[in-house]
Design a protein around this motif. Structure first.
Motif, PDB file in Angstrom:
ATOM      1  N   MET A   1      41.950  33.474  42.243  1.00  0.00           N
ATOM      2  CA  MET A   1      40.514  33.290  42.455  1.00  0.00           C
ATOM      3  C   MET A   1      39.767  33.984  41.342  1.00  0.00           C
ATOM      4  O   MET A   1      40.277  34.941  40.740  1.00  0.00           O
ATOM      5  CB  MET A   1      40.077  33.896  43.800  1.00  0.00           C
ATOM      6  N   PRO A   2      38.551  33.574  41.041  1.00  0.00           N
ATOM      7  CA  PRO A   2      37.775  34.275  40.010  1.00  0.00           C
ATOM      8  C   PRO A   2      37.358  35.659  40.485  1.00  0.00           C
ATOM      9  O   PRO A   2      37.280  35.932  41.680  1.00  0.00           O
ATOM     10  CB  PRO A   2      36.544  33.361  39.817  1.00  0.00           C
ATOM     11  N   GLY A   3      37.100  36.550  39.536  1.00  0.00           N
ATOM     12  CA  GLY A   3      36.655  37.907  39.864  1.00  0.00           C
ATOM     13  C   GLY A   3      37.755  38.922  39.687  1.00  0.00           C
ATOM     14  O   GLY A   3      38.934  38.585  39.534  1.00  0.00           O
ATOM     15  N   GLY A   4      37.341  40.188  39.691  1.00  0.00           N
ATOM     16  CA  GLY A   4      38.301  41.278  39.474  1.00  0.00           C
ATOM     17  C   GLY A   4      38.918  41.734  40.775  1.00  0.00           C
ATOM     18  O   GLY A   4      38.861  41.061  41.800  1.00  0.00           O
ATOM     19  N   GLY A   5      39.540  42.916  40.728  1.00  0.00           N
ATOM     20  CA  GLY A   5      40.125  43.509  41.923  1.00  0.00           C
ATOM     21  C   GLY A   5      41.453  42.924  42.304  1.00  0.00           C
ATOM     22  O   GLY A   5      41.584  42.295  43.355  1.00  0.00           O
ATOM     23  N   GLN A   6      42.433  43.061  41.444  1.00  0.00           N
ATOM     24  CA  GLN A   6      43.756  42.515  41.735  1.00  0.00           C
ATOM     25  C   GLN A   6      44.753  43.594  42.149  1.00  0.00           C
ATOM     26  O   GLN A   6      45.777  43.288  42.753  1.00  0.00           O
ATOM     27  CB  GLN A   6      44.307  41.794  40.495  1.00  0.00           C
ATOM     28  N   ASN A   7      44.467  44.846  41.821  1.00  0.00           N
ATOM     29  CA  ASN A   7      45.405  45.927  42.141  1.00  0.00           C
ATOM     30  C   ASN A   7      45.348  46.303  43.613  1.00  0.00           C
ATOM     31  O   ASN A   7      46.369  46.471  44.263  1.00  0.00           O
ATOM     32  CB  ASN A   7      45.103  47.171  41.294  1.00  0.00           C
ATOM     33  N   TYR A   8      44.131  46.447  44.121  1.00  0.00           N
ATOM     34  CA  TYR A   8      43.908  46.815  45.523  1.00  0.00           C
ATOM     35  C   TYR A   8      43.487  45.561  46.286  1.00  0.00           C
ATOM     36  O   TYR A   8      42.463  44.942  45.969  1.00  0.00           O
ATOM     37  CB  TYR A   8      42.819  47.875  45.605  1.00  0.00           C
ATOM     38  N   VAL A   9      44.288  45.170  47.288  1.00  0.00           N
ATOM     39  CA  VAL A   9      43.943  43.990  48.089  1.00  0.00           C
ATOM     40  C   VAL A   9      44.286  44.258  49.550  1.00  0.00           C
ATOM     41  O   VAL A   9      45.126  45.104  49.867  1.00  0.00           O
ATOM     42  CB  VAL A   9      44.686  42.727  47.598  1.00  0.00           C
ATOM     43  N   HIS A  10      43.628  43.521  50.428  1.00  0.00           N
ATOM     44  CA  HIS A  10      43.960  43.560  51.851  1.00  0.00           C
ATOM     45  C   HIS A  10      43.482  42.261  52.467  1.00  0.00           C
ATOM     46  O   HIS A  10      42.839  41.439  51.816  1.00  0.00           O
ATOM     47  CB  HIS A  10      43.317  44.765  52.537  1.00  0.00           C
ATOM     48  N   GLY A  11      43.804  42.073  53.730  1.00  0.00           N
ATOM     49  CA  GLY A  11      43.467  40.830  54.418  1.00  0.00           C
ATOM     50  C   GLY A  11      44.693  40.013  54.732  1.00  0.00           C
ATOM     51  O   GLY A  11      44.660  39.114  55.567  1.00  0.00           O
TER      52      GLY A  11
END
Length: 841
Positions: free
Chosen positions: A693-703
């Motif tokens: 998906m577009p956008g940052g935040g690939q190191n920390y994820v949840h869901g």
């Protein structure tokens, strides 16, 4: 002094109604020709001593004439007491001195046998030096104590201590040392070096402070290494080993000299060619010495090499790699504060590499969860700690390969493998049939029963956004160390998707939770978004006297404001957003492990604050979800592409859609488990991957669906006012021989019980005292928090260093184990014999 002045002073001494005798020893016979010219008051008479009329004088003064005042004049120096037959009369008589130095000696009661020593330093006694010398309050005057007093005054030391004088002199530096210059000016520098030889065994034809320190340092290392230092250093070894050890330890531990020692040790290492010769020292001896930073560097290089080669079972002196790191991290090792974080990082790396190879995924979700909370979670803790410490110390070349190994082992052999197997076993049927506690049951299973417990009192629920189970275990360990806390941990299986809005809603009282395809949520027909006001409205439908607050608003409030906020409340929810906020930031996702540490500390502070401010004693700590964190970003080729996938709500770890999504890398589950009215499907990656998906935040994820995201902690805390004396582990001395023969000694202690739910850990300190209770060693902290049931795992070894002083086999000494916060609260006291033969005091 002219004759008239002498006469006036003598007459003052002879005044009074009682009979007076005045002794005057004129060392240089300066007034022998003028003595008869004196006009003494009243009937006072003069007796001239010749050296052969002592008996006649004694007979006259004590038998023949007991009323007349006499001046006893001697045109020579006062003899030593043992050779002076008039000594008894002298001591009960008045004394007059015409020589200023002799007069000074008289004022200070310095015996005549020290006269030559006093006269050696005539220049010294001028100005303010005399008053400073007097303020030392020397009890017994000898040539040595006078010399030491002069040295102390010149060094600006206010107590009679050569150790302190030497430390002050050393701190004045190697070059252009102002104190050494003063000693040379007073011509007492040779005495200073004589003291160094006598006390510390240092002797040199051309002595310098630098060479003295090198001698002390090498002797200190020789004592620690049992004489196994390189041959090139042997010439520096002093015979006064114990004194050298105490001297270096004092230099290391004194706040005023710590920094100086570090600078000197660095220069000394270059002079001694430590990097070139260190291979000649057995590793066991390197591990036992804390004299130089180079020793820690050498140990760390060895550990790094073993980790790189995955030779994890290698040992030094019987110690495993973690044991070596823990030992070198203890405060008793001088450079521990410099290297502690690096050692802790290596411990974490070791455990990631070791534990991943030992753990296997269990076959059912119930067994997998039980295995995770039973110990597998520690792999996530070690991974977190590895990067937490690595980020603090920075990357260097000998860590690069270890970092790659840790990342590969954690990501590929643990996280991806476990996530894949978890999702294979977490079918709709398995999820629906899960009989253990689920997150949507939090209020009914934990909150309501806690509120109904006997004793009553407000319950505060602290919800930390993103605090995964392993972080909560660290918080639990910290709370266990607080004697005012009784804390127990449980767990729940989270909702899916394991994300904030739904997770927070599931922690509220509920009968049915409805979720649509846009993640719009209703709890029992009341809308529940990310608004604290909406959550409070839902909470108050079940508990009218309740409230919801943001964590920061409570932390920043004054005591009176907190009292108003909590007044008449039976239940309060507090929302902390430290971990999730930092983790989801594009520029701060790599700070998430720092945020975990801060969140843990903040919650502890909050509990102490509320307990102290409003006497709140009951808390529940939980989370809305956990998280997955990987330091290395996924290459684009490894991301799950959204081509031909239709979803109403998209996130990197989950999708919401009206129909199941068919994709080999994804698994879909119906959300009817929350309410039969839910027809939405939640779709998550089968592994630990992310959806492109577009956008940052690939190191920390949840869901998504993984143990790290879905196992949610619940900590139940009861706090108490005042210190609790029951239910704490006992620690006893395990060493059988209560005899100390060296200035440094290692002792074994046994934590008698394992830490359990009913037996809490404790912080202690141990130190040696003399018969008067004065400390004679530096205190050593002991943290007794070991949970192992195996006694050998609860053995704790600590190193003690005695302070400088006189030790005798005939005196009593004790080892004391006491509370770390209150040393008056003793746990045990053991009698010891101290037999150190070569101390120079």
């Amino acid at each position: 002094m002219d004759l008239q002045e002498i006469q006036d002073k003598l007459n003052i001494l002879l005044e009074g109604t009682e009979r007076k005798i005045v002794f005057w020893y004129d060392d240089d016979a300066a007034y022998v020709d003028e003595i008869d010219q004196l006009e003494l008051a009243g009937d006072s008479k003069v007796i001239k001593l010749t050296g052969s009329n002592n008996f006649a004088t004694k007979l006259l003064l004590e038998h023949q004439d007991l009323t007349t005042n006499y001046l006893v004049y001697a045109p020579f120096a006062r003899p030593e007491d043992k050779e002076n037959s008039l000594v008894d009369i002298f001591y009960y008589s008045e004394h007059f001195y015409s020589d200023k130095l002799i007069q000074l000696m008289g004022e200070l009661n310095i015996p005549p046998e020290c006269q030559d020593e006093v006269k050696l330093y005539k220049k010294f006694w001028a100005g303010n030096n005399l008053q400073k010398f007097k303020s030392l309050e020397i009890e017994t005057y000898t040539n040595e104590s006078i010399d030491l007093g002069i040295l102390c005054v010149l060094a600006g030391v206010k107590t009679l201590s050569f150790e302190e004088m030497l430390r002050k002199t050393i701190l004045a530096g190697f070059n252009d040392n102002s104190i050494i210059k003063k000693l040379e000016t007073q011509k007492i520098d040779r005495v200073f070096w004589r003291f160094c030889e006598k006390q510390y065994g240092y002797k040199d034809s051309n002595p310098t402070i630098q060479k003295f320190l090198v001698t002390m340092l090498v002797t200190y290392m020789d004592a620690q290494m049992n004489g196994n230092e390189p041959k090139a250093w042997k010439t520096f070894v002093s015979s006064k080993k114990n004194d050298a050890v105490v001297f270096i330890k004092n230099l290391m531990n004194n706040e005023e000299s710590k920094e100086f020692y570090d600078g000197f040790a660095s220069k000394a290492a270059d002079e001694l060619n430590v990097t070139g010769l260190i291979t000649q020292i057995p590793l066991a001896d390197v591990v036992s010495s804390d004299a130089l930073k180079e020793f820690d560097d050498n140990i760390i290089d060895w550990i790094a090499a073993k980790l790189e080669d995955q030779m994890l079972d290698e040992k030094i002196s019987g110690m495993t790699i973690p044991e070596i790191c823990e030992t070198r991290s203890k405060s008793g090792y001088h450079f521990s504060s410099v290297y502690r974080e690096k050692y802790q990082m290596l411990i974490a790396a070791y455990h990631v590499l070791k534990e991943v190879s030992l753990h296997r995924y269990q076959s059912t979700i119930k067994e997998a969860v039980e295995d995770y909370v039973g110990g597998t979670y520690l792999i996530d803790t070690y991974y977190r700690k590895f990067y937490y410490y690595l980020d603090r110390i920075g990357m260097d070349t000998n860590i690069e390969k270890i970092r790659d190994l840790v990342e590969n082992m954690y990501t590929n052999k643990y996280l991806t493998d476990f996530a894949n197997k978890w999702n294979q076993s977490l079918t709709d049927e398995e999820y629906d049939a899960y009989t253990e506690i689920r997150q949507e049951e939090f209020f009914s299973h934990f909150v309501r029963p806690f509120m109904s417990e006997s004793g009553g009192g407000r319950v505060v629920v602290i919800i930390s956004d993103g605090m995964r189970y392993e972080c909560a275990r660290e918080l639990l360990d910290n709370l266990d160390l607080d004697e005012k806390c009784d804390a127990k941990i449980d767990h729940m299986l989270s909702v899916l998707p394991s994300e904030t809005t739904l997770g927070m809603a599931s922690l509220l009282p509920n009968k049915a939770i409805q979720v649509d395809g846009n993640l719009d949520i209703f709890v029992d027909d009341l809308h529940c978004g990310n608004s604290t006001a909406e959550r409070q409205k839902i909470l108050q439908t079940v508990v009218p006297k309740s409230a919801c607050y943001e964590f920061d608003s409570v932390m920043q409030a004054k005591q009176a404001e907190i009292r108003e906020m909590f007044q008449d409340k039976d239940l309060v929810y507090i929302y902390q957003n430290q971990i999730d906020q930092r983790g989801e930031g594009m520029r701060s996702d790599n700070e998430v492990f720092n945020a975990c540490q801060e969140a843990i500390e903040e919650i502890q502070t909050m509990i102490r604050r509320l307990t102290g401010y409003i006497s709140n004693t009951r808390y529940l700590i939980t989370a809305d979800h956990g998280f997955i964190y990987k330091r290395d970003k996924l290459p684009e080729s490894d991301k799950i592409k959204m081509e031909k996938i239709t979803a109403s709500f998209k996130n990197k770890r989950y999708l919401l859609s009206d129909e199941p999504i068919l994709n080999d890398a994804l698994v879909s589950r119906c959300m009817a488990y929350l309410s039969k009215l839910n027809t939405v499907f939640v779709t998550t990656p089968i592994g630990a991957d992310i959806i492109k998906m577009p956008g940052g935040g690939q190191n920390y994820v949840h869901g998504g669906s993984s143990l790290q995201e879905m196992v949610v902690p619940v900590i139940k805390v009861n706090t108490f006012k005042g210190k609790q004396d029951t239910g704490l582990v006992n620690v006893e001395l395990s060493s059988f021989h209560h005899r100390v023969t060296n200035i440094e000694v290692k002792l074994d202690f046994m934590q008698m019980e394992a830490v359990t739910d009913t037996v809490k850990p404790r912080r202690l300190q141990a130190f040696f005292v003399d018969a008067d209770g004065a400390k004679i060693s530096f205190p050593v902290p002991i943290t007794a928090n070991i949970k192992s049931a195996d006694a050998k795992d609860r053995l704790i070894q600590e190193k003690f260093t005695l302070k400088s002083g006189r030790y005798s086999r005939d005196q009593e000494y004790f080892l004391v184990i006491a509370d770390q916060d209150d040393e008056k609260k003793e746990l045990h006291r053991y009698k010891f014999e101290i037999d150190i033969s070569d101390m120079a005091y």
